[in-house]
Design an enzyme around this catalytic site. Sequence first.
Site, PDB file in Angstrom:
ATOM      1  CG  ASP A   1      -2.203   0.885   0.894  1.00  0.00           C
ATOM      2  OD1 ASP A   1      -2.122   1.760   0.004  1.00  0.00           O
ATOM      3  OD2 ASP A   1      -3.241   0.715   1.547  1.00  0.00           O
TER       4      ASP A   1
HETATM    5  C1  BGC Z   1      -5.125   3.160   0.160  1.00  0.00           C
HETATM    6  C2  BGC Z   1      -5.255   2.144  -0.955  1.00  0.00           C
HETATM    7  C3  BGC Z   1      -5.118   2.835  -2.300  1.00  0.00           C
HETATM    8  C4  BGC Z   1      -3.795   3.564  -2.354  1.00  0.00           C
HETATM    9  C5  BGC Z   1      -3.555   4.258  -3.688  1.00  0.00           C
HETATM   10  C6  BGC Z   1      -3.894   4.049  -0.002  1.00  0.00           C
HETATM   11  O1  BGC Z   1      -3.928   5.118   0.895  1.00  0.00           O
HETATM   12  O2  BGC Z   1      -5.074   2.481   1.396  1.00  0.00           O
HETATM   13  O3  BGC Z   1      -6.466   1.485  -0.852  1.00  0.00           O
HETATM   14  O4  BGC Z   1      -5.223   1.896  -3.322  1.00  0.00           O
HETATM   15  O5  BGC Z   1      -3.788   4.553  -1.322  1.00  0.00           O
HETATM   16  O6  BGC Z   1      -4.376   5.346  -3.844  1.00  0.00           O
END
Ligand code: BGC
Length: 774
Positions: A301
């Site tokens: 993530d």
């Molecule tokens: C979130 C993810 C997301 C990623 C990219 C993160 O803060 O937890 O779910 O895909 O950002 O935007």
Amino acid sequence: MRATFRGNSSFSRWMITICAFCLLLSGSQQALQAAQPSEQSRTDIFTSATEARADALLQQMTPEEKLGQLNQLFRFGPSPKMDEQIKKGEIGSLLFVTDPVELNRLQHLAVDNSRLHIPLIFGFDVIHGFRTIFPIPLAMAASWDTDEIEREQTIAAAEARSVGIDWAFGPMLDIARDPRWGRIMEGAGEDPYLGSAVARAQVRGFQGPEIGTPDHVVACMKHFAGYGAAEGGRDYDASYISDAQLYNVYLQPFHAAVEAGIGSAMSAYMDLNDVPATGNQWLQTTVLRDQWKFRGFVVSDANAVRSLENHGFAKDPADAALRAFTAGINMEMAMDHTAYSTLPAALKANEITLAQIDARVKPILEAKIQLGLFEHPYADVPRSKQVLNDPAHRQEALRAAERTAVLLRNEGNLLPLKKSAYKRIAVIGPLAAGKHDTIGSWAFQEDEKETVTVLDGLRSKVGAGTDIEYAPGVQLSRYFPSFFDQIFHETKPAKWTDAQAKAEFEKALSSARSADLTILTLGEAQDMSGEAASRSSLELPGEQEKLLQAVTALGKPVVLVLMNGRPLDITWASEHVPAILEAWYPGTMGGAAVANLLFGDAVPGGKLPLSWPRNVGQIPINYAHNLTQDSSKQGERYWNEPSTPLYPFGYGLSYSTFTFSNLKIDEQEGKVGQPVHVSVEVENKGSLSADEVAQVYIHQQYGSASRPVRELKGFRRITLAPRTKTKVEFTLTPADFRYWSAATRDWVEDPSAFDLWVGDSSAATLRADFQRTR
Ligand code: BGC
């Protein structure tokens, strides 16, 4: 369970991030060896030709080029530095580029300049639509209609792919049983069976039958794993989940997605049982690859690799990179520079091997190859305009929103409303005219002009003889602002002064007073659920409850339309407001769908994908709890109020009435390992064509471990013409009886006696029983 139907009718933190060593995990987890026996595992997501080509490419690549493929960066605007890195092959993927012209320019930098002409893979959060926004994922689950969900994600994929996005950061498969957690709106609710069915549908929708199907993308299951159990519902906080709960509940949808052939996964942010998911080798390698035979790639993530230092887990960024890499994370998603940029030094220091690097890079190359990116790296810009403007997509958004709404209450059959019956309708509430509120969180590319709010929908629905007057009544705002608001949205309207607030409240009341019907649209503003949007209570935010009670006290007909991403405390409304329709955040066509539903041009058929608590004190509450020493008084665990939910899992009303009868079970020889056939008759007793969701629940009466009082094992949404009946059949397979036993510490299928219920919710009363012996 497979069901057949025979009918007679048929950032961020990524921006402001919360931003070796194979980890020896807790003894208990190390002991878990067995993967759940799989009926239809898909380990063939990449063809042998793809694999051979990836192997050949790897042989030509330098270690630096290989490690470059593991870096993924956010791209929000011009960055000459990043352009240079792309040219040198130091970046394998970008996210948040959505303009196809810019995307093509960046792709040219990679393809034309890098030594081996390896294209970038572009990722984006395609969660519930790209340009056309569908209801939020929790609402999708409320449709209990996997074909519908597949169609929605097929459209989302086509729109995203048309601009050159090859990879969707969905589906979000976190089971969540605590509605304080803001991200509950991104998932399918509390149940592993429903969650797995929704997961499979989303994988099919995003990817098509195979990775590389034209107009589709690679899907990414997230957040692996356990994020939905964050303590106290506080986003990013640690999760503590027993092995049995992990295997039987939280991991189930992920395993289903792997079996359905998903191409990628995203590691979760939080500590799982004291080991951060992004540095958790047991999760990312033992379970995912060794047990489930996952062949795709795992991305961290956003900034989650660097965050291993914040967790107090890694010593420094280099240590974080090493531990994430060793745990099994293929690609690092980061804001502007990756901790993985330290990996070349780790290779030189012999802390990682070339074989390990090849294993991390290979599935990324395979995905790029099989997506056809080497042959067709660029977006077709004129075509993308056609795809994004396809009116059929808006039609599907309308249908989706109609199918996801859940009718919670309808006293005296106030709904459906008769068009000619009202001269003056007061539309009240802060969300009725909110474009962004209609869309919900995790949507960035919608065209606001296309969004139909509840107010818009009602205005175009009623005839010339009906006046509609709108008053927001109250204003909504968060105590701590959302970082998404700071980044993506226009400045919020100025906060009302006390005098203004009083005047607006009075205006709404007087509007309701002079109307002969009030439609209140209340709930949570768009920024009140989603990431970093947890809350400590479930009440209607702000002065909404006061407004609701004041309007209801006028004694005229009131319809409450809820727009929200989590269950809210509507106990008072559930006793005093005659009609309540849960619309969730219904998407681009949401307001038109709400108008159709309220006026009977569509009939509600959605069902709750979670148990709806009376108030925050009941959390966690889920229907599949275990029995106890005093099972007779299950609903009386608190002395001050019932301990049952306000509305059970699977609940939802219709404008018609359905009955279930003639439940038959054919357990064949009644042997463990054999299927069990179930049939039931469902009858539409009403005068409208309407939908019902037939739901099958089982309970294992005794065995090697205690089992939940009920577990969903099959469902089917059916449409029945007025006064017709149909027979619905289900087959429970051995997998439906199998569970991970905390006693034997393995997968078991116990000989036992079973209760089985079929009906319209988890409170179904039509029951039969059967035995299974060895
Ligand atoms: C979130 C993810 C997301 C990623 C990219 C993160 O803060 O937890 O779910 O895909 O950002 O935007």
